[in-house]
Design an enzyme around this catalytic site. Structure first.
Site, PDB file in Angstrom:
ATOM      1  N   LYS A  34       0.832  -1.198   0.000  1.00  0.00           N
ATOM      2  CA  LYS A  34       0.000   0.000   0.000  1.00  0.00           C
ATOM      3  C   LYS A  34       0.871   1.254   0.000  1.00  0.00           C
ATOM      4  CE  LYS A  34      -0.389  -0.098   5.054  1.00  0.00           C
ATOM      5  NZ  LYS A  34      -1.286  -0.104   6.223  1.00  0.00           N
ATOM      6  N   ARG A 129     -10.235  -0.071  15.383  1.00  0.00           N
ATOM      7  CA  ARG A 129      -9.948   0.736  14.213  1.00  0.00           C
ATOM      8  C   ARG A 129     -10.813   0.262  13.052  1.00  0.00           C
ATOM      9  NH1 ARG A 129      -3.951   1.370  11.595  1.00  0.00           N
ATOM     10  NH2 ARG A 129      -4.412  -0.781  10.995  1.00  0.00           N
ATOM     11  N   TYR A 243      17.788  30.144   9.120  1.00  0.00           N
ATOM     12  CA  TYR A 243      16.720  30.985   9.644  1.00  0.00           C
ATOM     13  C   TYR A 243      16.731  31.026  11.169  1.00  0.00           C
ATOM     14  CZ  TYR A 243      14.369  31.154   5.075  1.00  0.00           C
ATOM     15  OH  TYR A 243      14.045  31.374   3.757  1.00  0.00           O
ATOM     16  N   MET A 291      12.906  24.796   3.219  1.00  0.00           N
ATOM     17  CA  MET A 291      12.135  24.066   2.222  1.00  0.00           C
ATOM     18  C   MET A 291      13.021  23.245   1.283  1.00  0.00           C
ATOM     19  SD  MET A 291       9.359  25.456  -0.576  1.00  0.00           S
ATOM     20  CE  MET A 291       8.200  26.036   0.668  1.00  0.00           C
TER      21      MET A 291
END
Length: 346
Positions: A34, A129, A243, A291
């Site tokens: 999956k 679940r 940063y 990023m």
């Protein structure tokens, strides 16, 4: 090229699957593929496992199952954990999928929409679940068994900790709900497979261990992530990197800026605790992960690196996951689309 390279070792993947299969030699070894083969590419992972002998595959959704059928052809069985959802009938029928029915409602939907089509049953043994609870199962058990389900399964909540008392409770509940039935049974993913024959039943469902993750401590690394260095600079004591000025040099330092960041699945939160490797030298990530860029202290590296290892032979997906306060599954399935992907050993 300023693009990280994710190398997926299909030979290691198959070895991990084979070794897990041997640890449960009396059970048929399935394979969980999956989430795009745990983020590593189901189009490569699934055929490699099929070639190695896997005949039962597990996916989460009917859409994943339909894609997998296109990759594997007619032979293998494909079971869908989420069962028969609204609108799934065409995919289930055309893809010859076996939904693992999770409720009485799903069972009614399936039998009405696709009478005579194969299905399995998922039972809830305490995880709360997915799956039929004992009272639901009791109400439909005879009807379900008369349809010859392909598999009756449940899922362990705490199999990553073999000593957890929940494992014995769920095993007992599963036996109480299924002993004496004339259908194949499955309880164990990777963790349960490693806990011994009491948990194996007829089919095992190895997942994360196949891809190099815990709790399979003997797993070979499958994902190897190499990140290029864009630039290396000298940073004097008292200067900061990245940063927010979160890291300050306390010695004359050599800082490499590498070409990856949180857009690539390198979680921002891990910066304080994470390392990479320049050759054999363990190098600290410094400053904030941004990023597209990460700072790395390569002062102690034997030579200036052209790239660094984020995942691979020196540190596993679980080592990186610990730095991020998460689990190996999330590291794998977060690996970004900007990587150059290579497959070896298949």
């Amino acid at each position: 090229m300023a693009q990280p390279t994710l190398t997926v070792d299909l030979g290691a993947l198959v070895t991990n699957w084979t070794n897990l299969s041997r640890s449960a030699s009396r059970a048929e070894p399935g394979a969980v593929v999956k989430a795009d083969g745990y983020g590593l590419g189901v189009d490569q992972v699934a055929p490699a496992l099929a070639h190695a002998g896997a005949r039962t595959f597990f996916v989460a959704t009917a859409e994943e199952g339909a894609e997998l059928r296109g990759l594997l052809g007619e032979g293998p069985r494909i079971c869908v954990f989420n069962g028969h959802m609204a609108g799934d009938a065409p995919l289930i029928s055309q893809g010859k999928l076996a939904p693992m029915l999770n409720s009485v409602d799903q069972m009614v939907t399936h039998l009405e929409a696709l009478p005579g089509h194969p299905f399995g049953i998922q039972l809830d043994t305490g995880m709360n679940r997915l799956g039929m609870e004992p009272a639901e199962w009791q109400a439909v058990r005879e009807i379900a068994l008369a349809q010859s389900p392909v598999l009756i399964m449940s899922h362990l909540a705490c199999a990553d900790d073999p000593r957890h008392e929940m494992n014995a409770r769920q095993l007992s509940a599963f036996r109480e709900m299924t002993d004496g039935i004339d259908a194949p049974r499955s309880l164990s993913a990777t963790g349960g497979t490693l806990m011994g024959p009491d948990f194996h039943f007829d089919v095992t469902r190895p997942g994360i261990g196949v891809y190099g993750g815990l709790p399979f401590f003997d797993a070979l690394p499958v994902a190897h992530l190499e990140v290029p260095v864009i630039q290396v600079r000298d940073v004097a004591p008292g200067e900061t990197v990245g940063y927010g000025n979160t890291w300050e040099a306390t010695r004359p330092s050599r800082i490499a800026t590498i070409a990856a960041g949180y857009a690539d699945g390198i979680h921002r939160i891990m910066a304080e605790n994470a390392f990479v490797y320049a050759g054999e030298t363990r190098c600290k990530i410094v400053g904030r992960i941004s990023m597209d860029l990460i700072g790395v202290d390569v002062t102690d590296a034997r030579e200036e690196p052209a790239s660094v290892e984020m995942l691979g032979n020196h540190q596993s997906i679980d080592t990186v996951a610990t730095a991020a306060g998460t689990i190996g599954y999330e590291i794998l399935t977060s690996l970004g689309g900007r990587f150059t992907r290579r497959y070896t050993g298949g």
